[in-house]
Design a protein around this motif. Sequence first.
Motif, PDB file in Angstrom:
ATOM      1  N   GLY A   1      -3.538   4.652   8.755  1.00 50.01           N
ATOM      2  CA  GLY A   1      -3.016   3.309   8.945  1.00 50.01           C
ATOM      3  C   GLY A   1      -2.894   2.491   7.673  1.00 50.01           C
ATOM      4  N   GLN A   2      -3.435   2.989   6.573  1.00 51.99           N
ATOM      5  CA  GLN A   2      -3.363   2.204   5.346  1.00 51.99           C
ATOM      6  C   GLN A   2      -1.934   2.225   4.809  1.00 51.99           C
ATOM      7  OE1 GLN A   2      -5.920   3.374   2.168  1.00 51.99           O
ATOM      8  NE2 GLN A   2      -5.394   1.626   0.919  1.00 51.99           N
ATOM      9  N   SER A   3      -1.475   1.081   4.358  1.00 48.97           N
ATOM     10  CA  SER A   3      -0.131   1.009   3.796  1.00 48.97           C
ATOM     11  C   SER A   3      -0.140   1.577   2.377  1.00 48.97           C
ATOM     12  CB  SER A   3       0.355  -0.437   3.793  1.00 48.97           C
ATOM     13  OG  SER A   3      -0.477  -1.229   2.985  1.00 48.97           O
ATOM     14  N   THR A   4       1.055   1.778   1.852  1.00 45.83           N
ATOM     15  CA  THR A   4       1.185   2.315   0.503  1.00 45.83           C
ATOM     16  C   THR A   4       0.499   1.378  -0.489  1.00 45.83           C
ATOM     17  OG1 THR A   4       3.324   3.217   1.146  1.00 45.83           O
ATOM     18  CG2 THR A   4       2.845   3.118  -1.205  1.00 45.83           C
TER      19      THR A   4
ATOM     20  N   HIS B   1      -0.323  -0.746  -3.722  1.00 44.67           N
ATOM     21  CA  HIS B   1       0.593  -1.413  -4.665  1.00 44.67           C
ATOM     22  C   HIS B   1       0.789  -0.591  -5.928  1.00 44.67           C
ATOM     23  CE1 HIS B   1       1.061  -5.030  -2.344  1.00 44.67           C
ATOM     24  NE2 HIS B   1      -0.246  -5.150  -2.222  1.00 44.67           N
TER      25      HIS B   1
ATOM     26  N   ALA C   1       3.413   1.832  -4.748  1.00 44.40           N
ATOM     27  CA  ALA C   1       4.662   1.229  -4.277  1.00 44.40           C
ATOM     28  C   ALA C   1       5.502   0.663  -5.425  1.00 44.40           C
ATOM     29  CB  ALA C   1       4.374   0.140  -3.246  1.00 44.40           C
TER      30      ALA C   1
ATOM     31  N   ARG D   1      -1.560   8.924   4.413  1.00 42.84           N
ATOM     32  CA  ARG D   1      -0.624   8.681   5.512  1.00 42.84           C
ATOM     33  C   ARG D   1       0.682   8.042   5.028  1.00 42.84           C
ATOM     34  NH1 ARG D   1      -2.621   6.608  11.329  1.00 42.84           N
ATOM     35  NH2 ARG D   1      -2.210   8.705  12.047  1.00 42.84           N
ATOM     36  N   TRP D   2       0.642   7.315   3.953  1.00 40.92           N
ATOM     37  CA  TRP D   2       1.827   6.637   3.438  1.00 40.92           C
ATOM     38  C   TRP D   2       2.742   7.579   2.667  1.00 40.92           C
ATOM     39  CZ3 TRP D   2       1.581   7.544  -1.649  1.00 40.92           C
ATOM     40  CH2 TRP D   2       0.317   7.624  -2.262  1.00 40.92           C
TER      41      TRP D   2
ATOM     42  N   LEU E   1       6.973   7.118   2.334  1.00 43.37           N
ATOM     43  CA  LEU E   1       7.426   6.709   0.999  1.00 43.37           C
ATOM     44  C   LEU E   1       8.403   7.731   0.441  1.00 43.37           C
ATOM     45  CD1 LEU E   1       7.153   4.773  -1.463  1.00 43.37           C
ATOM     46  CD2 LEU E   1       5.357   6.322  -2.282  1.00 43.37           C
TER      47      LEU E   1
ATOM     48  N   GLN F   1      11.803   7.444   2.141  1.00 40.64           N
ATOM     49  CA  GLN F   1      12.568   6.266   1.702  1.00 40.64           C
ATOM     50  C   GLN F   1      13.124   6.464   0.287  1.00 40.64           C
ATOM     51  OE1 GLN F   1       9.767   3.084   2.092  1.00 40.64           O
ATOM     52  NE2 GLN F   1       9.660   3.294   4.314  1.00 40.64           N
TER      53      GLN F   1
END
Length: 164
Positions: free
Chosen positions: A18-21, A23, A26, A138-139, A143, A146
């Motif tokens: 669940g952790q986002s990419t 910074h 990203a 998970r990210w 990523l 995209q």
Amino acid sequence: MKPSRKATSSRPPANSPGQSTPHAVAWPGYGGLVPFVALAAASLLAPDHRSLWSPALIAYGAVILSFVGALHWGFAMTAPQMPARQRTIHYVWSVVPALLAWPTPLLPVAAGALILILGFVAHLVLDFSLVRTTPVPRWYLPLRLQLTATACICLGLGAWAASR
């Protein structure tokens, strides 16, 4: 006795679900798309200088495809649970994108773009295969999807512009 920071930290580990990419990932990841978008746009919008923009787009695509190939070298080195056969596949694959990318700036723009697009798509297919057997954040796949889609669209637009 003073409690350790690890025991009292409320921050989830880097690979937690669940952790986002992050910074730190990203910014350079999406920032790396700026030359793709800018050069594709310049190829479309500044036809008088297309002979500069389109080859620059192919050269940048070659650099980035070479870079992403190295990701699999890193996975092969750092995933202790990876079976030996799969490790070998990822070591070998890690140099294939650079070998595909290397001649593309010397080819007509459309041919170079096609080879790069195929290389990016092949790499993404291997990424999907990798995550079935190797733990990755998970990210990572969203990523990569995209970034790959945007790079391929820009390369396609650059090739189309060069053929006009």
